[in-house]
Write an enzyme that holds these catalytic residues in place. Sequence first.
Site, mmCIF file in Angstrom:
data_model
loop_
_atom_site.group_PDB
_atom_site.id
_atom_site.type_symbol
_atom_site.label_atom_id
_atom_site.label_comp_id
_atom_site.label_asym_id
_atom_site.label_seq_id
_atom_site.Cartn_x
_atom_site.Cartn_y
_atom_site.Cartn_z
ATOM 1 N N ARG A 1 0.848 -1.182 0.000
ATOM 2 C CA ARG A 1 0.000 0.000 0.000
ATOM 3 C C ARG A 1 0.889 1.238 0.000
ATOM 4 N NH1 ARG A 1 -3.386 -2.753 -1.700
ATOM 5 N NH2 ARG A 1 -5.451 -3.225 -0.878
ATOM 6 N N HIS B 1 -1.099 0.524 -9.660
ATOM 7 C CA HIS B 1 -1.795 -0.456 -8.798
ATOM 8 C C HIS B 1 -2.358 -1.636 -9.621
ATOM 9 C CE1 HIS B 1 -3.983 -1.015 -4.727
ATOM 10 N NE2 HIS B 1 -3.826 -2.198 -5.336
#
Length: 309
Positions: free
Chosen positions: A224, A272
């Site tokens: 993350r 991502h």
Amino acid sequence: MGLLFLSDGERAAQWLPALEAALPGRDIQVWPEAEDLARVRYAVVCNPPAGVLKQCPNLEAIFSMWAGIDHLKSDPERPPEIPVVRMVERGLSTGMCEYVVMQVLFHHRRMLDYRVQQARNEWKPLPLIPSWKRTVGIMGFGELGQLAAEKLVGLELDVAGWSRSPKEAPGVTCFHGAEGLDAFLARSEILVCLLPLTEATRGVLNAELFAKLPRGACLINAARGAHLVDADLLAALDSGQLDSASLDVFDPEPLPDDHAFWSHPRIVLTPHVAAGTVPETASQSIAANIARHERGEAFDAVVDFSLGY
Ligand code: NDP
Ligand code: OXD
């Protein structure tokens, strides 16, 4: 009694056929068209709209569409007593293994340097380090970290893993806890972050940690964005403490247009996409977990909210 598909965006068209195939005969409702929330026993969720889950009086489990559970923050009224199951499934695992192997080999084989040389028409072989002399550290040695490590061990890289609790894995040197961190970092020329985002791991990729890596180490962050202190990475790259980084995740996402990472010559950036849940295999995993529960067994991969993952 059935299942509720509860998501933002346009995911239902992809997921519905997969869920129907994996759970034949089940009553599946899709938010916001759902007619009767009293029929819902299981919810499959992604960024769940606030307040919907608490309107399901017979809910038994919440299945996260993602491995990370930070997207559940979108519903502050989620009933806390209902178990949340993280996504563990073949599509996500194979995707992450591909990404980690690709990025580790990219740095191990010095592809950034060759790209620079290519731009200068420069023919210059660089020293080749045998794979068994290249140390890779996987920070977050859970579902994805262990599978990625297995692939790297297969390539004869010298792999270590770091987790909260003790672990054993064939061919991997295992470290755990605060007491194992410095020794783990000291031997990690390529550091891969696959930690969940929790209060204990937020900002963990910072200047203090970078200083404990071998000089010229590479960072791969596929976990993350909030694990990383952006300014500390830029400083470590500038000073040469870090050689380069591959980043798949950012805080915030999308990465703002004016962010220094976009044009940094030693950063490889992807939006991502390291791994994505595959509706077909994810639905099979959800179905297997529901079957386990309905046989009276415990769900697999239940989130422990006292740990945050
Ligand atoms: P797991 O829960 O299976 O593994 C997490 C690992 O991190 C475990 O080894 C755990 O230790 C360790 N850990 C957690 N907290 C600490 C801590 N404080 N100190 C040391 N170790 C810690 O998660 P997954 O492998 O399934 O997924 C990991 C993360 O990857 C997800 O949370 C998500 O954020 C990210 N992800 C990113 C994707 C992308 O496309 N970029 C795709 C999928 C996931 P222990 O084993 O002792 O519990
Ligand atoms: C996940 C992700 O957590 O795709 O599954 O990031």
